[in-house]
Design a protein around this motif. Structure first.
Motif, short mmCIF file in Angstrom:
data_model
loop_
_atom_site.label_atom_id
_atom_site.label_comp_id
_atom_site.label_asym_id
_atom_site.label_seq_id
_atom_site.Cartn_x
_atom_site.Cartn_y
_atom_site.Cartn_z
N GLY A 82 69.98 -18.22 33.90
CA GLY A 82 68.56 -18.54 34.05
C GLY A 82 67.67 -17.40 33.57
O GLY A 82 66.68 -17.62 32.87
N ILE A 83 68.02 -16.17 33.93
CA ILE A 83 67.21 -15.02 33.52
C ILE A 83 67.26 -14.83 32.01
O ILE A 83 66.23 -14.55 31.37
N LEU A 84 68.42 -14.99 31.41
CA LEU A 84 68.53 -14.82 29.96
C LEU A 84 67.74 -15.90 29.21
O LEU A 84 67.07 -15.61 28.21
N LEU A 85 67.81 -17.14 29.70
CA LEU A 85 67.08 -18.22 29.03
C LEU A 85 65.57 -18.04 29.16
O LEU A 85 64.83 -18.07 28.17
N VAL A 86 65.11 -17.84 30.41
CA VAL A 86 63.66 -17.69 30.63
C VAL A 86 63.18 -16.38 30.03
O VAL A 86 62.12 -16.32 29.38
N GLY A 87 63.94 -15.30 30.24
CA GLY A 87 63.53 -14.00 29.70
C GLY A 87 63.49 -14.00 28.18
O GLY A 87 62.57 -13.42 27.58
N GLY A 88 64.46 -14.66 27.56
CA GLY A 88 64.45 -14.75 26.10
C GLY A 88 63.23 -15.49 25.59
O GLY A 88 62.60 -15.08 24.60
N VAL A 140 63.76 -7.63 30.47
CA VAL A 140 64.79 -8.69 30.47
C VAL A 140 66.17 -8.09 30.70
O VAL A 140 66.98 -8.59 31.50
N VAL A 141 66.45 -6.98 30.00
CA VAL A 141 67.76 -6.32 30.15
C VAL A 141 67.94 -5.81 31.58
O VAL A 141 69.00 -5.97 32.18
N THR A 142 66.89 -5.19 32.13
CA THR A 142 66.98 -4.67 33.50
C THR A 142 67.27 -5.78 34.50
O THR A 142 68.16 -5.66 35.35
N CYS A 143 66.52 -6.89 34.41
CA CYS A 143 66.74 -8.01 35.34
C CYS A 143 68.12 -8.61 35.17
O CYS A 143 68.79 -8.97 36.15
#
Length: 577
Positions: free
Chosen positions: A261-267, A280-283
């Motif tokens: 979820g974080i990678l998709l939304v962060g991306g 994004v990397v930190t999260c």
């Protein structure tokens, strides 16, 4: 009869009380856990900063060195956290063992006699070991995992609330499956533990009665009972396994969903220029750190449920102590009186009814009667091991059943053929009767019953006893038990054929030892063999749970009643008085 199980609220209260007994260790464990977790949170944050600095062409050397420093700090703090947590777990485990032993020793003897051997044995062995193992390793690791997970989620929300929300939503499946699992796990694991107790009971009773089983040709029946108990245990164990087959896959999938979820939304936010790559990397790294706590949860959750059920079984002993007066009166004298006594093991069926009796100090009284007349039951009531349903049994005007065990032992002691030698030294076995006794007292008690063999032991009173150490034969074990009686120094002894199970040579030795113990005491002998009654001052004859006759041997033989019939049957129709 099986022992009760503690209710969930009572078990939780007991667990909290255990933690409160060790506040320093618990607080130190929490503090070190928090520090090690904070140190672990530094590396992902610094890695995100490195990404941002690299994008603008800056120097990242000092950031890399800080990452190394954070890693070293986390390593050292984690090491001390697990050390302190392990010590905390060991202390609490020791407290659980000691408290369980104290409660077992405080159980009313009558209750212990009625409790299923398998139930008490599995609680004392399997349940105690399960709880101790979990407290030693599982609880500290789960505590560390919980603190780590909480700090990680807070850190993600601080870095970016939206990405933090994605991580939290991804964990929703864990919350749902844990609620589903925990609602069912307690009853399933308690049922599994109970089935293990039943299996142990069947195995123990079959092994203990092996000669009877063989003599009566009951092998097939006992095998069928064992197989049925094994199948019952297997059914309940499979029930706990079926719960885990739902739990573990959901945990595995849920561990990945927050990162996805974080990678998709962060991306998407990075592409739109809303969020920097470093954030994004930190999260993502923070959420990746949840893998450790979730793995710990999956490893220990099943063990934790098993331990929770075991702990509830151990705490169940709190509910079985029979009420006693807070300050029982001190017996005034040695006179034993039985008034209007009735007793039943099961409701509606009295084993004894309407018994009235006065035992004079120093008297030798024999109790006789046909099998099933209630002789041994009356002996147990006189010794305070059972409580009358109606009426009373008193010594010096105080109810025998109300006396604390240590006080009761000073007045009345029951001696049977079943004597236990504890896996301890000779001294440890004897001090059970009088903890304040000196070594000279112990040797005097042994010599009083003819146990001079103690002088030839390799280490004297410090000699370890038990099958794997110095093993006492039946006669010496009986002498050791009688030495305890000498040390306890009661004024009344209740004898239930103390030498009946010994071979003739051992029986003669034990009877000589017993004669030394009986001198000057009130003796109530349950006579399964009538020669025991012949020399008694008075004889009680029981029939169908009632006192049928009372008198001397000569009086009862001349009266032509039940005792006379028993005597003629024992010695032949022409037997003289």
């Amino acid at each position: 009869m099986t022992l009760p199980v503690s209710e969930p609220a009572a078990a939780r209260h007991a667990a909290v009380a255990l933690v409160r007994d060790h506040p320093g260790a618990f607080a130190l464990t929490l503090a070190l856990t928090a520090l090690s977790t904070v140190a672990g949170l530094g590396a992902p944050y610094l890695l995100g900063r490195i990404v941002d600095v690299v994008q603008v062409g800056g120097d990242v050397t000092w950031l890399a060195l800080l990452i190394v420093a954070c890693a070293l700090a986390q390593l050292v703090l984690t090491r001390f956290t697990r050390h302190v947590g392990g010590r905390f777990g060991e202390r609490v485990a020791a407290a659980v063992r000691e408290r369980f032993l104290e409660r077992v020793l405080a159980l009313p003897a009558a209750l212990v006699a009625r409790v299923s051997t398998g139930d008490l044995t599995t609680r004392a062995t399997g349940d105690v070991s399960t709880v101790a193992a979990t407290l030693r390793s599982g609880v500290p690791e789960l505590l560390v995992a919980a603190v780590q997970a909480a700090f990680v989620l807070v850190a993600v929300l601080v870095v970016n609330p939206l990405l933090g929300a994605c991580g939290v939503v991804g964990l929703f499946g864990i919350v749902v499956v844990l609620r589903w699992y925990l609602r069912r796990a307690r009853s399933a694991y308690l049922a599994a533990a109970a089935s293990t107790s039943r299996l142990a009971e069947v195995l123990v009773s079959t092994a203990a009665g092996a000669r009877t089983v063989e003599a009566l040709g009951l092998q097939r029946r006992r095998i069928d009972a064992v197989v049925a108990a094994i199948e019952d245990s297997r059914t309940h164990v499979m029930r706990t396994l079926s719960l885990r087959t739902v739990l573990y896959p959901v945990l595995d999938v849920s561990a990945v969903l927050p990162l996805v979820g974080i990678l998709l939304v962060g991306g998407a936010l990075y592409d739109d220029g809303v969020l920097g790559l470093g954030a994004v990397v930190t999260c993502a790294m923070y959420v990746r750190q949840l893998t450790g706590p979730l793995e710990t949860l999956s490893i220990w959750l099943e063990q934790l449920q098993s331990s929770t059920a075991s702990f509830a079984r151990l705490e169940g002993l709190v509910a079985v102590h029979e009420p006693r007066p807070s300050a029982p009166a001190t017996p005034a004298g040695d006179r034993i009186e039985v008034s209007g006594l009735s007793f039943a093991y099961t409701a509606g069926r009295d084993v004894l009814s309407g018994i009235d009796l006065r035992v004079r100090p120093g008297e030798h009284l024999a109790i006789v009667g046909p099998s099933g007349a209630g002789k041994s039951t009356l002996g147990r009531l006189l010794a305070g091991l059972e409580r009358p349903r109606v009426g009373s049994v008193t010594v010096g005007g105080v109810a025998v059943a109300d006396l604390p065990p240590d006080v009761l032992r000073e007045h009345i002691v029951l001696v049977t053929q079943e004597q236990h030698v504890f896996r301890d030294t000779v001294r440890g076995n004897l001090l059970l009767a009088r903890p304040t006794a000196t070594d000279d007292d112990l040797r005097a008690a042994l010599h009083a019953v003819g146990a001079h063999w103690v002088d030839d032991l390799p280490h004297g009173l410090d000699t370890e006893l038990g099958r794997s150490a110095f093993h006492l034969d039946a006669a010496r074990a009986q002498e050791l038990a009688l030495s305890r009686v000498v040390l306890a120094d009661p004024h009344t002894l209740v004898l239930d054929e103390a030498t009946a199970m010994l071979d003739p040579t051992a029986a003669r030795s034990a009877e000589r030892a017993l004669a030394a113990v009986l001198a000057g005491r009130t003796v109530i002998a349950i006579a399964h063999r009538l020669h025991t009654a012949h020399d008694a001052d008075r004889i009680i004859v029981l029939r169908d749970g009632r006192l049928a006759e009372l008198g001397t041997h000569t009086e009862l033989v001349n009266s032509g009643g039940d005792y006379a019939d028993l005597w003629r049957t024992w010695h032949g129709a022409g037997a003289a008085t």
